[in-house]
Write a protein that holds these residues in place. Structure first.
Motif, PDB file in Angstrom:
ATOM      1  N   VAL A  42      17.735  19.798  13.938  1.00 58.76           N
ATOM      2  CA  VAL A  42      17.420  20.275  15.295  1.00 58.76           C
ATOM      3  C   VAL A  42      18.295  19.615  16.352  1.00 58.76           C
ATOM      4  O   VAL A  42      18.299  20.048  17.508  1.00 58.76           O
ATOM      5  N   SER A  43      19.001  18.543  15.978  1.00 61.29           N
ATOM      6  CA  SER A  43      19.779  17.776  16.959  1.00 61.29           C
ATOM      7  C   SER A  43      20.770  18.690  17.667  1.00 61.29           C
ATOM      8  O   SER A  43      21.542  19.399  17.013  1.00 61.29           O
ATOM      9  N   ASN A  44      20.756  18.639  18.999  1.00 63.58           N
ATOM     10  CA  ASN A  44      21.562  19.576  19.766  1.00 63.58           C
ATOM     11  C   ASN A  44      21.696  19.023  21.179  1.00 63.58           C
ATOM     12  O   ASN A  44      20.688  18.634  21.781  1.00 63.58           O
TER      13      ASN A  44
ATOM     14  N   THR B 102      19.089   8.188   9.093  1.00 60.12           N
ATOM     15  CA  THR B 102      18.913   8.712  10.452  1.00 60.12           C
ATOM     16  C   THR B 102      17.451   8.528  10.844  1.00 60.12           C
ATOM     17  O   THR B 102      16.563   8.498   9.988  1.00 60.12           O
ATOM     18  N   CYS B 103      17.225   8.442  12.158  1.00 62.57           N
ATOM     19  CA  CYS B 103      15.842   8.335  12.658  1.00 62.57           C
ATOM     20  C   CYS B 103      15.101   9.637  12.423  1.00 62.57           C
ATOM     21  O   CYS B 103      13.875   9.665  12.464  1.00 62.57           O
ATOM     22  N   VAL B 104      15.852  10.727  12.259  1.00 56.96           N
ATOM     23  CA  VAL B 104      15.215  12.031  12.073  1.00 56.96           C
ATOM     24  C   VAL B 104      15.189  12.435  10.594  1.00 56.96           C
ATOM     25  O   VAL B 104      14.936  13.588  10.255  1.00 56.96           O
TER      26      VAL B 104
ATOM     27  N   PHE C 102      17.756   2.286  24.831  1.00 59.30           N
ATOM     28  CA  PHE C 102      17.913   1.691  23.498  1.00 59.30           C
ATOM     29  C   PHE C 102      17.635   2.735  22.434  1.00 59.30           C
ATOM     30  O   PHE C 102      16.662   3.490  22.520  1.00 59.30           O
ATOM     31  N   THR C 103      18.473   2.774  21.415  1.00 59.77           N
ATOM     32  CA  THR C 103      18.189   3.543  20.203  1.00 59.77           C
ATOM     33  C   THR C 103      18.223   2.565  19.046  1.00 59.77           C
ATOM     34  O   THR C 103      19.208   1.833  18.870  1.00 59.77           O
ATOM     35  N   GLY C 104      17.138   2.533  18.277  1.00 61.97           N
ATOM     36  CA  GLY C 104      17.088   1.607  17.143  1.00 61.97           C
ATOM     37  C   GLY C 104      15.674   1.508  16.604  1.00 61.97           C
ATOM     38  O   GLY C 104      14.874   2.439  16.753  1.00 61.97           O
TER      39      GLY C 104
ATOM     40  N   MET D  74      19.390  14.060   3.580  1.00 63.61           N
ATOM     41  CA  MET D  74      20.618  13.438   3.089  1.00 63.61           C
ATOM     42  C   MET D  74      21.721  13.258   4.125  1.00 63.61           C
ATOM     43  O   MET D  74      22.764  12.672   3.825  1.00 63.61           O
ATOM     44  N   ARG D  75      21.515  13.778   5.344  1.00 63.54           N
ATOM     45  CA  ARG D  75      22.523  13.554   6.396  1.00 63.54           C
ATOM     46  C   ARG D  75      22.703  12.051   6.546  1.00 63.54           C
ATOM     47  O   ARG D  75      21.732  11.298   6.631  1.00 63.54           O
ATOM     48  N   ASN D  76      23.941  11.598   6.569  1.00 62.75           N
ATOM     49  CA  ASN D  76      24.260  10.168   6.683  1.00 62.75           C
ATOM     50  C   ASN D  76      23.562   9.360   5.581  1.00 62.75           C
ATOM     51  O   ASN D  76      23.096   8.236   5.815  1.00 62.75           O
TER      52      ASN D  76
ATOM     53  N   ALA E  15      28.118   9.043  18.671  1.00 64.36           N
ATOM     54  CA  ALA E  15      27.257   9.996  19.401  1.00 64.36           C
ATOM     55  C   ALA E  15      26.136   9.309  20.175  1.00 64.36           C
ATOM     56  O   ALA E  15      25.733   9.791  21.241  1.00 64.36           O
ATOM     57  N   MET E  16      25.614   8.202  19.640  1.00 61.52           N
ATOM     58  CA  MET E  16      24.531   7.543  20.363  1.00 61.52           C
ATOM     59  C   MET E  16      25.051   6.842  21.620  1.00 61.52           C
ATOM     60  O   MET E  16      24.283   6.551  22.534  1.00 61.52           O
ATOM     61  N   ILE E  17      26.362   6.598  21.655  1.00 64.04           N
ATOM     62  CA  ILE E  17      26.958   6.022  22.871  1.00 64.04           C
ATOM     63  C   ILE E  17      27.170   7.120  23.913  1.00 64.04           C
ATOM     64  O   ILE E  17      26.753   6.988  25.060  1.00 64.04           O
ATOM     65  N   THR E  18      27.798   8.212  23.499  1.00 65.62           N
ATOM     66  CA  THR E  18      28.118   9.241  24.506  1.00 65.62           C
ATOM     67  C   THR E  18      26.860   9.938  25.030  1.00 65.62           C
ATOM     68  O   THR E  18      26.847  10.419  26.155  1.00 65.62           O
ATOM     69  N   ARG E  19      25.806   9.982  24.198  1.00 63.35           N
ATOM     70  CA  ARG E  19      24.545  10.580  24.668  1.00 63.35           C
ATOM     71  C   ARG E  19      24.009   9.777  25.864  1.00 63.35           C
ATOM     72  O   ARG E  19      23.380  10.318  26.755  1.00 63.35           O
ATOM     73  N   LYS E  20      24.273   8.461  25.863  1.00 62.90           N
ATOM     74  CA  LYS E  20      23.829   7.612  26.979  1.00 62.90           C
ATOM     75  C   LYS E  20      24.913   7.538  28.070  1.00 62.90           C
ATOM     76  O   LYS E  20      24.630   7.699  29.256  1.00 62.90           O
TER      77      LYS E  20
ATOM     78  N   ALA F 156      32.528  15.513  17.092  1.00 63.92           N
ATOM     79  CA  ALA F 156      32.333  16.753  17.874  1.00 63.92           C
ATOM     80  C   ALA F 156      30.993  16.697  18.619  1.00 63.92           C
ATOM     81  O   ALA F 156      30.898  17.092  19.789  1.00 63.92           O
ATOM     82  N   TYR F 157      29.961  16.210  17.930  1.00 60.00           N
ATOM     83  CA  TYR F 157      28.617  16.066  18.532  1.00 60.00           C
ATOM     84  C   TYR F 157      28.704  15.095  19.721  1.00 60.00           C
ATOM     85  O   TYR F 157      28.170  15.366  20.801  1.00 60.00           O
ATOM     86  N   ALA F 158      29.417  13.991  19.530  1.00 56.65           N
ATOM     87  CA  ALA F 158      29.545  12.973  20.585  1.00 56.65           C
ATOM     88  C   ALA F 158      30.276  13.548  21.804  1.00 56.65           C
ATOM     89  O   ALA F 158      29.866  13.358  22.948  1.00 56.65           O
TER      90      ALA F 158
HETATM   91  C1  SIN Z   1      19.340   9.080  15.180  1.00 58.84           C
HETATM   92  O1  SIN Z   1      19.203   9.048  13.978  1.00 58.84           O
HETATM   93  O2  SIN Z   1      19.020   8.114  15.892  1.00 58.84           O
HETATM   94  C2  SIN Z   1      19.915  10.263  15.928  1.00 58.84           C
HETATM   95  C3  SIN Z   1      20.151  11.416  15.095  1.00 58.84           C
HETATM   96  C4  SIN Z   1      20.617  12.638  15.833  1.00 58.84           C
HETATM   97  O3  SIN Z   1      20.980  12.624  17.016  1.00 58.84           O
HETATM   98  O4  SIN Z   1      20.610  13.664  15.191  1.00 58.84           O
END
Ligand code: SIN
Length: 476
Positions: A439-441, A282-284, A225-227, A276-278, A152-157, A101-103
């Motif tokens: 906060v991701s939105n 997560t990077c966040v 790039f995300t990573g 605990m998400r994922n 989601a990291m694909i569709t965001r780009k 849904a986020y993607a």
């Molecule tokens: C990420 O962990 O790279 C992204 C997380 C997010 O969009 O909430």
């Protein structure tokens, strides 16, 4: 939606080399996908280059229609996309459905932003001139995306790229190529041109050679790039040679502060999400949890109770809240962080070890007495481990929170309105969560400061990085 071939120059490309995709919950091979060679990346760039002029000339409204159709198809196929995502990545199905849904929301958001890529008309300084600023697509773009949010990291780009009119060559993470390939199937059904979105798959050893072609080609005008911060720095250096536009979303090492005036129950719930998400991957993710001495014990007790109640298991099983870690290196890093913390004096409140299910399953873990010298405060743990430090002064907490080269996100819980402003302004981060752990939105700018990255994704600013300004002065 279950495709195993890469998508290059308008065709599904099998090639003669394959790499297995493994279900982290079972260790079973789900598929064997194409290992693209550097020559495939060159072909993809050439096809994207051919696709660029018609895409630039296309109408924003038409691109918006494709993106909306694409999002509709994602919604229609949520169950299949989520199952694929969980099977290759490991996160619980409910979270995978949330990610789909986020993607899809990024596609919808950028469908609308496509129509609003306004330029400017500048009041002239001479009566015989007219001055304009046009907003144009950057041109051929490349994206390298991570395994933690395979969709989601694909569709965001991709959403931003297509909205701006840039063809995108994607290299998805080697652990999670199947979600990317499924998106290409839906993109075709939605009417997206073949050259507008290509997918280069490969194994870990293919990442550097493919990355070199994408960063080295003068035809590619942008890299997103995300990573990891480490890889981001390498890519940034490589892009310098052809002076590309670069967007980076890198590591976070996020602080999570709980002040003495916080609502402790709310802080525990927020921490649970942020940590605990994922499964903490997560990077966040809240990585350094700092709790005021006055509420420390209550917070620890409640957090341990909530984390201890989380069911660990394969993401496809009913009621599972924590899946396996994505792979062995991720698991080994978590183990090393816990061992290092215990050796340096941290104490175990909950868990602490590999889960009885074996493989890369790890127990939800709470450690107290964590300090700045420990690996888990200096690096991102990327696992279900909450390391808690105690503080007594606001200034001290802010100094610890900012004592990192990362600056993606910071969280804090407090009720005093003066403190809310003070701390939100003092924290060195691109995003701050106040009394919230998520906060991701799509509508807000996602990105970091310091070594956490360059640029912003999502929001009204998300399109900017995919466009160039062209100033046109017209003499009358
Ligand atoms: C990420 O962990 O790279 C992204 C997380 C997010 O969009 O909430």
């Amino acid at each position: 939606l279950f495709r195993h071939d890469a998508f290059v120059a308008g065709e599904w490309h099998g090639g003669d080399r394959r790499v297995p995709v493994t279900d982290p919950a079972t260790g079973e091979t789900m598929a064997e996908v194409t290992r693209c060679a550097p020559a495939d990346a060159e072909r993809a760039i050439a096809a994207a280059h051919d696709a660029a002029p018609p895409l630039k000339a296309s109408l924003a409204g038409d691109r918006a229609t494709v993106l909306h159709r694409f999002a509709d198809l994602m919604a229609e196929h949520t169950a299949d996309l989520a199952l694929l995502l969980t099977s290759e990545q490991g996160k619980p199905l409910a979270e995978a459905r949330g990610e789909i849904a986020y993607a899809a929301a990024f596609l919808r958001w950028f469908a609308e932003e496509a129509r609003r890529a306004y330029g400017d008309v500048i009041p002239p300084t001479k009566s015989d001139q007219r001055l304009l600023v046009l907003r144009e697509p950057v041109g051929v773009a490349a994206a390298i995306t991570p395994w933690n949010f395979p969709s989601a990291m694909i569709t965001r780009k991709l959403g931003a790229a297509y909205a701006a009119g840039c063809p995108l060559v994607l290299k998805p993470a080697e652990a999670t190529p199947l979600s990317a390939l499924a998106l290409r199937v839906l993109a075709t059904r939605a009417g997206m041109e073949p050259g507008a979105f290509q997918v280069l798959t490969g194994d870990a050893s293919d990442a550097a050679p493919l990355g070199k072609v994408l960063t080295g080609s003068p035809l590619v005008r942008k890299l997103s790039f995300t990573g990891s911060t480490e890889v981001g720095k390498i890519l940034l250096r490589q892009c310098a040679e052809t002076v590309k536009k670069v967007s980076l979303e890198l590591g976070g090492n996020a602080p999570f502060l709980v002040f003495e005036d916080a609502d402790v129950d709310a802080a525990v719930e927020g921490c649970l999400v942020a940590k605990m998400r994922n499964g903490g991957q997560t990077c966040v993710a809240a990585n350094r949890i700092l709790v005021h001495a006055a509420v420390h014990d209550a917070f620890v007790e409640k957090l341990a109770a909530r984390m201890g109640a989380m069911k660990v298991g394969p993401g496809v099983d009913e009621g599972v809240a924590v899946g396996p870690l994505v792979d062995e290196p991720t698991f080994a890093k978590v183990r090393a962080h816990v061992a290092d913390a215990l050796e340096l004096g941290a104490e175990t409140v909950l868990g602490g070890g590999p889960h009885a299910l074996g493989r890369t399953f790890h127990e939800p873990t709470v450690l107290t007495g964590v300090g700045g010298e420990m690996l888990m405060t200096r690096e991102e743990t990327f696992g279900p481990v909450a390391g808690i430090q105690k503080f007594t002064e606001e200034d001290e907490a802010i100094a610890i929170a900012n004592d990192t080269r990362a600056g993606l996100i910071a969280y804090f819980y407090a009720r005093d309105v003066g403190r809310v402003w003070r701390v939100a302004e003092a924290l060195e981060a691109g995003m701050v969560g106040v009394n919230t752990g998520l906060v991701s939105n799509t509508v807000a700018p996602f990105g970091g400061v310091k070594e956490s990255g360059l640029g912003r994704e999502g929001s009204q600013h998300g399109l900017e990085d995919w466009t160039e300004l062209k100033y046109v002065a017209i003499g009358l």
